[in-house]
Design a protein around this motif. Structure first.
Motif, PDB file in Angstrom:
ATOM      1  N   VAL A 155       0.830  -1.207   0.000  1.00 60.82           N
ATOM      2  CA  VAL A 155       0.000   0.000   0.000  1.00 60.82           C
ATOM      3  C   VAL A 155       0.863   1.255   0.000  1.00 60.82           C
ATOM      4  CG1 VAL A 155      -1.639   1.350   1.372  1.00 60.82           C
ATOM      5  CG2 VAL A 155      -1.992  -1.110   1.073  1.00 60.82           C
ATOM      6  N   VAL A 156       1.889   1.267   0.862  1.00 57.50           N
ATOM      7  CA  VAL A 156       2.784   2.425   0.900  1.00 57.50           C
ATOM      8  C   VAL A 156       3.518   2.578  -0.432  1.00 57.50           C
ATOM      9  CG1 VAL A 156       4.790   3.440   2.034  1.00 57.50           C
ATOM     10  CG2 VAL A 156       3.066   2.238   3.392  1.00 57.50           C
ATOM     11  N   ALA A 157       3.932   1.456  -1.036  1.00 58.81           N
ATOM     12  CA  ALA A 157       4.614   1.515  -2.334  1.00 58.81           C
ATOM     13  C   ALA A 157       3.691   2.073  -3.408  1.00 58.81           C
ATOM     14  CB  ALA A 157       5.107   0.124  -2.724  1.00 58.81           C
ATOM     15  N   ALA A 158       2.416   1.666  -3.383  1.00 58.36           N
ATOM     16  CA  ALA A 158       1.461   2.173  -4.370  1.00 58.36           C
ATOM     17  C   ALA A 158       1.252   3.674  -4.212  1.00 58.36           C
ATOM     18  CB  ALA A 158       0.132   1.427  -4.231  1.00 58.36           C
ATOM     19  N   VAL A 159       1.156   4.123  -2.971  1.00 52.67           N
ATOM     20  CA  VAL A 159       0.977   5.556  -2.723  1.00 52.67           C
ATOM     21  C   VAL A 159       2.198   6.336  -3.204  1.00 52.67           C
ATOM     22  CG1 VAL A 159       0.704   7.319  -0.937  1.00 52.67           C
ATOM     23  CG2 VAL A 159      -0.604   5.185  -0.802  1.00 52.67           C
ATOM     24  N   LEU A 160       3.384   5.840  -2.863  1.00 48.57           N
ATOM     25  CA  LEU A 160       4.603   6.532  -3.290  1.00 48.57           C
ATOM     26  C   LEU A 160       4.792   6.475  -4.799  1.00 48.57           C
ATOM     27  CD1 LEU A 160       7.102   5.369  -0.506  1.00 48.57           C
ATOM     28  CD2 LEU A 160       5.965   7.582  -0.718  1.00 48.57           C
ATOM     29  N   PHE A 161       4.305   5.424  -5.427  1.00 53.05           N
ATOM     30  CA  PHE A 161       4.421   5.327  -6.890  1.00 53.05           C
ATOM     31  C   PHE A 161       3.582   6.405  -7.568  1.00 53.05           C
ATOM     32  CE2 PHE A 161       3.366   3.710 -11.094  1.00 53.05           C
ATOM     33  CZ  PHE A 161       4.606   3.256 -11.552  1.00 53.05           C
ATOM     34  N   VAL A 162       2.411   6.662  -6.982  1.00 56.48           N
ATOM     35  CA  VAL A 162       1.538   7.712  -7.541  1.00 56.48           C
ATOM     36  C   VAL A 162       2.090   9.097  -7.223  1.00 56.48           C
ATOM     37  CG1 VAL A 162      -0.780   8.714  -7.481  1.00 56.48           C
ATOM     38  CG2 VAL A 162      -0.483   6.221  -7.437  1.00 56.48           C
ATOM     39  N   TYR A 163       2.467   9.287  -5.966  1.00 56.13           N
ATOM     40  CA  TYR A 163       3.045  10.572  -5.547  1.00 56.13           C
ATOM     41  C   TYR A 163       4.020  10.339  -4.418  1.00 56.13           C
ATOM     42  CZ  TYR A 163       3.573  15.336  -3.928  1.00 56.13           C
ATOM     43  OH  TYR A 163       4.098  16.543  -3.561  1.00 56.13           O
TER      44      TYR A 163
ATOM     45  N   VAL B 270      17.060   1.557 -10.527  1.00 50.51           N
ATOM     46  CA  VAL B 270      17.481   2.299  -9.347  1.00 50.51           C
ATOM     47  C   VAL B 270      16.322   3.047  -8.693  1.00 50.51           C
ATOM     48  CG1 VAL B 270      18.971   4.153  -8.497  1.00 50.51           C
ATOM     49  CG2 VAL B 270      19.885   2.430 -10.069  1.00 50.51           C
ATOM     50  N   PRO B 271      15.525   3.826  -9.442  1.00 50.31           N
ATOM     51  CA  PRO B 271      14.364   4.455  -8.793  1.00 50.31           C
ATOM     52  C   PRO B 271      13.373   3.437  -8.223  1.00 50.31           C
ATOM     53  CG  PRO B 271      14.836   5.528 -10.877  1.00 50.31           C
ATOM     54  CD  PRO B 271      15.682   4.303 -10.828  1.00 50.31           C
ATOM     55  N   LEU B 272      13.248   2.280  -8.878  1.00 47.54           N
ATOM     56  CA  LEU B 272      12.352   1.246  -8.362  1.00 47.54           C
ATOM     57  C   LEU B 272      12.861   0.693  -7.033  1.00 47.54           C
ATOM     58  CD1 LEU B 272       9.796  -0.370  -8.963  1.00 47.54           C
ATOM     59  CD2 LEU B 272      11.214  -2.058 -10.133  1.00 47.54           C
ATOM     60  N   LYS B 273      14.170   0.486  -6.939  1.00 46.01           N
ATOM     61  CA  LYS B 273      14.747   0.018  -5.675  1.00 46.01           C
ATOM     62  C   LYS B 273      14.535   1.039  -4.568  1.00 46.01           C
ATOM     63  CE  LYS B 273      18.406  -2.796  -7.813  1.00 46.01           C
ATOM     64  NZ  LYS B 273      19.878  -2.933  -8.012  1.00 46.01           N
ATOM     65  N   ILE B 274      14.682   2.294  -4.903  1.00 47.75           N
ATOM     66  CA  ILE B 274      14.472   3.350  -3.903  1.00 47.75           C
ATOM     67  C   ILE B 274      13.012   3.388  -3.479  1.00 47.75           C
ATOM     68  CG2 ILE B 274      14.528   5.854  -3.537  1.00 47.75           C
ATOM     69  CD1 ILE B 274      16.953   5.923  -5.383  1.00 47.75           C
ATOM     70  N   LEU B 275      12.109   3.167  -4.421  1.00 53.93           N
ATOM     71  CA  LEU B 275      10.689   3.115  -4.089  1.00 53.93           C
ATOM     72  C   LEU B 275      10.403   1.997  -3.087  1.00 53.93           C
ATOM     73  CD1 LEU B 275       7.694   3.947  -4.631  1.00 53.93           C
ATOM     74  CD2 LEU B 275       7.703   2.249  -6.477  1.00 53.93           C
ATOM     75  N   LEU B 276      10.956   0.823  -3.327  1.00 54.63           N
ATOM     76  CA  LEU B 276      10.747  -0.306  -2.420  1.00 54.63           C
ATOM     77  C   LEU B 276      11.380  -0.044  -1.049  1.00 54.63           C
ATOM     78  CD1 LEU B 276      11.355  -3.285  -4.879  1.00 54.63           C
ATOM     79  CD2 LEU B 276       9.168  -2.366  -4.076  1.00 54.63           C
ATOM     80  N   MET B 277      12.557   0.574  -1.047  1.00 54.98           N
ATOM     81  CA  MET B 277      13.206   0.907   0.222  1.00 54.98           C
ATOM     82  C   MET B 277      12.366   1.901   1.017  1.00 54.98           C
ATOM     83  SD  MET B 277      16.869   2.830   0.855  1.00 54.98           S
ATOM     84  CE  MET B 277      16.171   4.384   0.258  1.00 54.98           C
ATOM     85  N   ALA B 278      11.867   2.925   0.339  1.00 50.34           N
ATOM     86  CA  ALA B 278      11.038   3.919   1.012  1.00 50.34           C
ATOM     87  C   ALA B 278       9.726   3.310   1.493  1.00 50.34           C
ATOM     88  CB  ALA B 278      10.759   5.088   0.065  1.00 50.34           C
ATOM     89  N   ALA B 279       9.166   2.390   0.713  1.00 47.34           N
ATOM     90  CA  ALA B 279       7.922   1.728   1.121  1.00 47.34           C
ATOM     91  C   ALA B 279       8.130   0.888   2.360  1.00 47.34           C
ATOM     92  CB  ALA B 279       7.386   0.878  -0.028  1.00 47.34           C
ATOM     93  N   PHE B 280       9.241   0.162   2.407  1.00 46.48           N
ATOM     94  CA  PHE B 280       9.516  -0.657   3.586  1.00 46.48           C
ATOM     95  C   PHE B 280       9.707   0.216   4.827  1.00 46.48           C
ATOM     96  CE2 PHE B 280      12.554  -2.684   6.488  1.00 46.48           C
ATOM     97  CZ  PHE B 280      11.868  -3.847   6.780  1.00 46.48           C
TER      98      PHE B 280
ATOM     99  N   PRO C 153       8.648   7.297  -8.394  1.00 48.24           N
ATOM    100  CA  PRO C 153      10.005   6.772  -8.241  1.00 48.24           C
ATOM    101  C   PRO C 153      11.093   7.771  -8.632  1.00 48.24           C
ATOM    102  CG  PRO C 153       8.586   5.161  -9.317  1.00 48.24           C
ATOM    103  CD  PRO C 153       7.814   6.437  -9.252  1.00 48.24           C
ATOM    104  N   ALA C 154      10.903   8.488  -9.739  1.00 45.89           N
ATOM    105  CA  ALA C 154      11.922   9.444 -10.184  1.00 45.89           C
ATOM    106  C   ALA C 154      12.097  10.573  -9.173  1.00 45.89           C
ATOM    107  CB  ALA C 154      11.544  10.000 -11.552  1.00 45.89           C
ATOM    108  N   ALA C 155      10.976  11.065  -8.649  1.00 44.11           N
ATOM    109  CA  ALA C 155      11.053  12.142  -7.660  1.00 44.11           C
ATOM    110  C   ALA C 155      11.711  11.675  -6.374  1.00 44.11           C
ATOM    111  CB  ALA C 155       9.654  12.686  -7.372  1.00 44.11           C
ATOM    112  N   LEU C 156      11.456  10.420  -5.987  1.00 36.38           N
ATOM    113  CA  LEU C 156      12.102   9.875  -4.796  1.00 36.38           C
ATOM    114  C   LEU C 156      13.615   9.826  -4.978  1.00 36.38           C
ATOM    115  CD1 LEU C 156       9.715   6.929  -3.803  1.00 36.38           C
ATOM    116  CD2 LEU C 156      10.101   9.054  -2.542  1.00 36.38           C
ATOM    117  N   TYR C 157      14.051   9.438  -6.179  1.00 35.82           N
ATOM    118  CA  TYR C 157      15.494   9.432  -6.411  1.00 35.82           C
ATOM    119  C   TYR C 157      16.061  10.842  -6.359  1.00 35.82           C
ATOM    120  CZ  TYR C 157      20.093   8.435  -8.156  1.00 35.82           C
ATOM    121  OH  TYR C 157      21.454   8.328  -8.266  1.00 35.82           O
ATOM    122  N   ASP C 158      15.337  11.805  -6.928  1.00 35.89           N
ATOM    123  CA  ASP C 158      15.810  13.190  -6.882  1.00 35.89           C
ATOM    124  C   ASP C 158      15.953  13.664  -5.436  1.00 35.89           C
ATOM    125  OD1 ASP C 158      15.891  13.330  -9.626  1.00 35.89           O
ATOM    126  OD2 ASP C 158      13.874  14.168  -9.817  1.00 35.89           O
TER     127      ASP C 158
END
Length: 262
Positions: A38-46, A81-91, A49-54
């Protein structure tokens, strides 16, 4: 009567069959995975992934010369790389839920005095880990990158690889997150009786040396990052000694008294 009810409450849930434990473990794992998803889905929308890497790369970008950027040496790096960061942030975002599910699974098998010990440790260890990561991102990264760039010759154009940067960030986050767990380790060792408070105090000088050795091995070879890791570890060691005394005093098991004595 009250003593009997308290003992029954302490032992509640300890006789569940093995299959029931497996079913509950499965349910807890599913809930934890769902929370991460759920957290990953929310972060994926906003923010995406690219913004998280930035956001993650911002401390390095600010220290690079004007116009310099990070590069990708692999074809699929801009995607992975942005996908990995998305998963890390979701966890990390779902970590409170994950730890709660772990606590809810083991809590029924604990006595009341053990619950008084475990729950505060779970909460405090989570908070300390996040504080360590935040300290690394908001303070250490900016100082370390500025220090490193100040030594770079003008003839060299800095263009770090995004995968190498991600590996560096994860290592530093893990190092500082775990370093901030020093009070928890001290409390557990003292509470379980492996070491006494007096021995912890006498070990203070050795721990200072050990902290600087760990900082020299884990962090980059610069004074700023080594001090930024070693000094908080030494301070947190003192916090751990203070907290251990409080935990030992407030989490002792109730005295065993027989009915005849009562």
């Amino acid at each position: 009567m009250s003593d009997t009810s308290n003992k029954e409450d302490e032992l509640a849930g300890t006789e569940q069959p093995f299959v029931a434990h497996l079913v509950e473990l499965r349910d807890r794992l599913i809930k934890a995975i769902v929370a991460i998803a759920v957290v990953a889905a929310v972060l994926f929308v906003y923010p995406g992934p690219a913004a998280l890497y930035d956001i993650l790369a911002a401390p390095l970008i600010h220290s690079l010369p004007k116009g310099a950027t990070l590069i990708a040496t692999s074809v699929i790096s801009p995607f992975l790389v942005p996908l990995k960061i998305l998963l890390m942030a979701a966890f990390m975002g779902a970590l409170p839920v994950v730890l709660y599910q772990a606590w809810a699974f083991i809590a029924p098998g604990l006595y009341l005095h053990e619950k008084k010990l475990v729950l505060p440790l779970v909460v405090s260890s989570t908070v300390l880990f996040f504080i360590g990561v935040a300290f690394c991102y908001f303070f250490v990264f900016g100082q370390v990158f500025k220090f490193i760039q100040s030594f770079a010759p003008k003839s060299i154009t800095a263009a770090p690889d995004i995968e190498a940067y991600l590996s560096f960030v994860l290592t530093m986050f893990l190092a500082f997150g775990l370093a901030f767990e020093v009070p928890i380790v001290v409390v557990v060792l003292a509470r379980l009786g492996f070491v006494s408070i007096e021995k912890l105090k006498s070990f203070r000088g050795y721990f200072i040396v050990l902290a600087f050795i760990i900082a020299a091995v884990i962090t980059p070879p610069d004074v700023v990052s080594q001090l930024a890791l070693a000094v908080p570890m030494c301070l947190l060691y003192e916090v751990g000694i203070w907290a251990a005394q409080i935990f030992i005093r407030n989490t002792q098991p109730p005295p065993e008294t027989s009915a005849a004595d009562s």
